[in-house]
Design a protein around this motif. Structure first.
Motif, mmCIF file in Angstrom:
data_model
loop_
_atom_site.group_PDB
_atom_site.id
_atom_site.type_symbol
_atom_site.label_atom_id
_atom_site.label_comp_id
_atom_site.label_asym_id
_atom_site.label_seq_id
_atom_site.Cartn_x
_atom_site.Cartn_y
_atom_site.Cartn_z
ATOM 1 N N SER A 1 0.832 -1.208 0.000
ATOM 2 C CA SER A 1 0.000 0.000 0.000
ATOM 3 C C SER A 1 0.864 1.256 0.000
ATOM 4 O O SER A 1 1.816 1.377 0.783
ATOM 5 C CB SER A 1 -0.906 0.016 1.237
ATOM 6 N N GLY A 2 0.533 2.174 -0.916
ATOM 7 C CA GLY A 2 1.234 3.452 -0.975
ATOM 8 C C GLY A 2 2.618 3.396 -1.594
ATOM 9 O O GLY A 2 3.295 4.433 -1.693
ATOM 10 N N LYS A 3 3.058 2.247 -2.044
ATOM 11 C CA LYS A 3 4.404 2.135 -2.612
ATOM 12 C C LYS A 3 4.474 2.857 -3.954
ATOM 13 O O LYS A 3 3.521 2.887 -4.719
ATOM 14 C CB LYS A 3 4.787 0.665 -2.780
ATOM 15 N N ASP A 4 5.626 3.436 -4.230
ATOM 16 C CA ASP A 4 5.804 4.226 -5.452
ATOM 17 C C ASP A 4 6.488 3.404 -6.540
ATOM 18 O O ASP A 4 7.670 3.083 -6.443
ATOM 19 C CB ASP A 4 6.634 5.475 -5.144
ATOM 20 N N PHE A 5 5.719 3.038 -7.582
ATOM 21 C CA PHE A 5 6.243 2.321 -8.743
ATOM 22 C C PHE A 5 6.201 3.224 -9.977
ATOM 23 O O PHE A 5 6.354 2.742 -11.094
ATOM 24 C CB PHE A 5 5.412 1.072 -9.030
ATOM 25 N N SER A 6 5.979 4.498 -9.802
ATOM 26 C CA SER A 6 5.781 5.403 -10.933
ATOM 27 C C SER A 6 6.965 5.400 -11.882
ATOM 28 O O SER A 6 8.125 5.445 -11.471
ATOM 29 C CB SER A 6 5.533 6.827 -10.424
ATOM 30 N N GLY A 7 6.649 5.312 -13.186
ATOM 31 C CA GLY A 7 7.676 5.375 -14.217
ATOM 32 C C GLY A 7 8.561 4.147 -14.335
ATOM 33 O O GLY A 7 9.461 4.109 -15.181
ATOM 34 N N LYS A 8 8.325 3.120 -13.539
ATOM 35 C CA LYS A 8 9.195 1.936 -13.573
ATOM 36 C C LYS A 8 8.794 0.984 -14.697
ATOM 37 O O LYS A 8 7.646 0.948 -15.126
ATOM 38 C CB LYS A 8 9.141 1.197 -12.229
ATOM 39 N N THR A 9 9.753 0.197 -15.145
ATOM 40 C CA THR A 9 9.490 -0.847 -16.130
ATOM 41 C C THR A 9 9.249 -2.138 -15.362
ATOM 42 O O THR A 9 10.172 -2.695 -14.756
ATOM 43 C CB THR A 9 10.679 -1.022 -17.092
ATOM 44 N N LEU A 10 8.004 -2.607 -15.382
ATOM 45 C CA LEU A 10 7.598 -3.760 -14.582
ATOM 46 C C LEU A 10 6.903 -4.787 -15.464
ATOM 47 O O LEU A 10 5.849 -5.318 -15.124
ATOM 48 C CB LEU A 10 6.670 -3.297 -13.452
ATOM 49 N N ILE A 11 7.516 -5.073 -16.599
ATOM 50 C CA ILE A 11 6.930 -5.998 -17.564
ATOM 51 C C ILE A 11 6.794 -7.397 -16.950
ATOM 52 O O ILE A 11 7.747 -7.931 -16.387
ATOM 53 C CB ILE A 11 7.786 -6.056 -18.840
ATOM 54 N N LYS A 12 5.587 -7.941 -17.031
ATOM 55 C CA LYS A 12 5.256 -9.276 -16.514
ATOM 56 C C LYS A 12 5.504 -9.410 -15.002
ATOM 57 O O LYS A 12 5.718 -10.506 -14.509
ATOM 58 C CB LYS A 12 6.019 -10.359 -17.274
ATOM 59 N N GLN A 13 5.474 -8.323 -14.295
ATOM 60 C CA GLN A 13 5.670 -8.374 -12.835
ATOM 61 C C GLN A 13 4.494 -9.086 -12.170
ATOM 62 O O GLN A 13 3.354 -8.965 -12.604
ATOM 63 C CB GLN A 13 5.806 -6.958 -12.287
ATOM 64 N N ASP A 14 4.770 -9.833 -11.133
ATOM 65 C CA ASP A 14 3.747 -10.625 -10.451
ATOM 66 C C ASP A 14 3.273 -9.923 -9.180
ATOM 67 O O ASP A 14 3.985 -9.862 -8.184
ATOM 68 C CB ASP A 14 4.350 -11.993 -10.101
ATOM 69 N N PHE A 15 2.035 -9.386 -9.235
ATOM 70 C CA PHE A 15 1.429 -8.724 -8.075
ATOM 71 C C PHE A 15 0.214 -9.512 -7.582
ATOM 72 O O PHE A 15 -0.648 -8.943 -6.910
ATOM 73 C CB PHE A 15 0.989 -7.305 -8.439
ATOM 74 N N LYS A 16 0.140 -10.775 -7.892
ATOM 75 C CA LYS A 16 -1.031 -11.581 -7.529
ATOM 76 C C LYS A 16 -1.331 -11.471 -6.039
ATOM 77 O O LYS A 16 -0.457 -11.596 -5.202
ATOM 78 C CB LYS A 16 -0.801 -13.051 -7.872
ATOM 79 N N THR A 17 -2.601 -11.246 -5.735
ATOM 80 C CA THR A 17 -3.161 -11.196 -4.373
ATOM 81 C C THR A 17 -2.526 -10.136 -3.470
ATOM 82 O O THR A 17 -2.724 -10.152 -2.250
ATOM 83 C CB THR A 17 -3.054 -12.576 -3.663
ATOM 84 N N SER A 18 -1.770 -9.206 -4.025
ATOM 85 C CA SER A 18 -1.138 -8.170 -3.194
ATOM 86 C C SER A 18 -2.123 -7.048 -2.852
ATOM 87 O O SER A 18 -3.089 -6.802 -3.569
ATOM 88 C CB SER A 18 0.069 -7.573 -3.921
ATOM 89 N N ILE A 19 -1.846 -6.368 -1.746
ATOM 90 C CA ILE A 19 -2.630 -5.190 -1.353
ATOM 91 C C ILE A 19 -1.871 -3.969 -1.847
ATOM 92 O O ILE A 19 -0.747 -3.707 -1.407
ATOM 93 C CB ILE A 19 -2.808 -5.136 0.180
ATOM 94 N N LEU A 20 -2.469 -3.244 -2.778
ATOM 95 C CA LEU A 20 -1.801 -2.119 -3.436
ATOM 96 C C LEU A 20 -2.623 -0.835 -3.324
ATOM 97 O O LEU A 20 -2.646 -0.011 -4.239
ATOM 98 C CB LEU A 20 -1.553 -2.470 -4.906
#
Length: 223
Positions: free
Chosen positions: A98-117
């Motif tokens: 929650s609240g984490k900053d991923f802005s502008g990042k390259t996250l191709i095929k990143q796995d966020f399954k079941t995460s709280i974001l």
């Protein structure tokens, strides 16, 4: 196996009595010619015992290391899985981000399954093929993000900012919810939506995607 080896470490055999010099000088005739002298036998036995003890010590150390590694693995379940993609070794699956900053990042095929974001910042991030399966994206900022081919199955995307996001080919079946989200300028081309989802999004759809030039309402196939 490691537990067995460690238990054996404390049961190494005691130093056996070595061959001693003849205690009965009167029986000197028993040491026949051609047989090694008592001192040679003693040295040989001592060397053999040292080799056995050295091997046993190495096995014990290896077992202890294995046990330590196993205990660390159990104590830290996060080590059981790693997030895929180029975000490094940081775990992004099944985590509270929650609240984490991923802005502008390259996250191709990143796995966020079941995460709280909740309220996480993905503004302008490249998330092609990433998975948000059953993730909670409530209030997340996904504006200007490249979300092509992203899996939003069962995800909670309520009150999220999807303005100018490119969602071409994204998967949004199941109970995916976009209620209260800002979709101005978002491109939903080839996104399979339930009819009730489509009807809701068409009521709030507006704008044109700056990347593709497609009007949001047209990409949703609104009447």
């Amino acid at each position: 196996m490691a537990v067995l080896n460690v238990s054996l470490c404390s049961k190494l055999p005691p130093k056996p009595p070595l061959y001693s010099s003849n205690p009965h000088p009167s029986r000197q005739h028993l040491y026949l010619s051609g047989y090694p002298a008592p001192q040679v036998v003693k040295n040989h036995l001592e060397a053999s015992r040292n080799v056995v003890l050295s091997v046993g010590d190495s096995v014990c150390k290896a077992s202890l290391i294995a046990l330590l590694s196993a205990s660390l693995f159990v104590a830290n379940p996060a080590l059981a899985f790693k997030g895929g993609g180029p975000y490094g070794s940081e775990v992004t699956r099944g985590q509270d981000l929650s609240g984490k900053d991923f802005s502008g990042k390259t996250l191709i095929k990143q796995d966020f399954k079941t995460s709280i974001l909740r309220q996480a910042n993905f503004r302008g991030a490249k998330l092609l093929g990433a998975s948000f399966f059953d993730a909670d994206l409530t209030g997340a900022d996904l504006s200007d993000a490249d979300l092509r081919g992203v899996d939003f199955s069962l995800a909670n995307v309520t009150k999220a900012n999807l303005s100018n996001a490119l969602l071409e080919g994204a998967l949004a079946t199941g109970n995916t919810s976009f209620k209260g989200s800002n979709i101005t300028g978002a491109d939903f081309t080839d996104v399979p939506l339930r009819e009730d989802q489509r009807e809701y999004l068409c009521r709030i759809a507006d704008g044109v995607n700056p990347t593709t030039g497609n009007p949001t309402r047209e990409t949703l196939l609104c009447n």
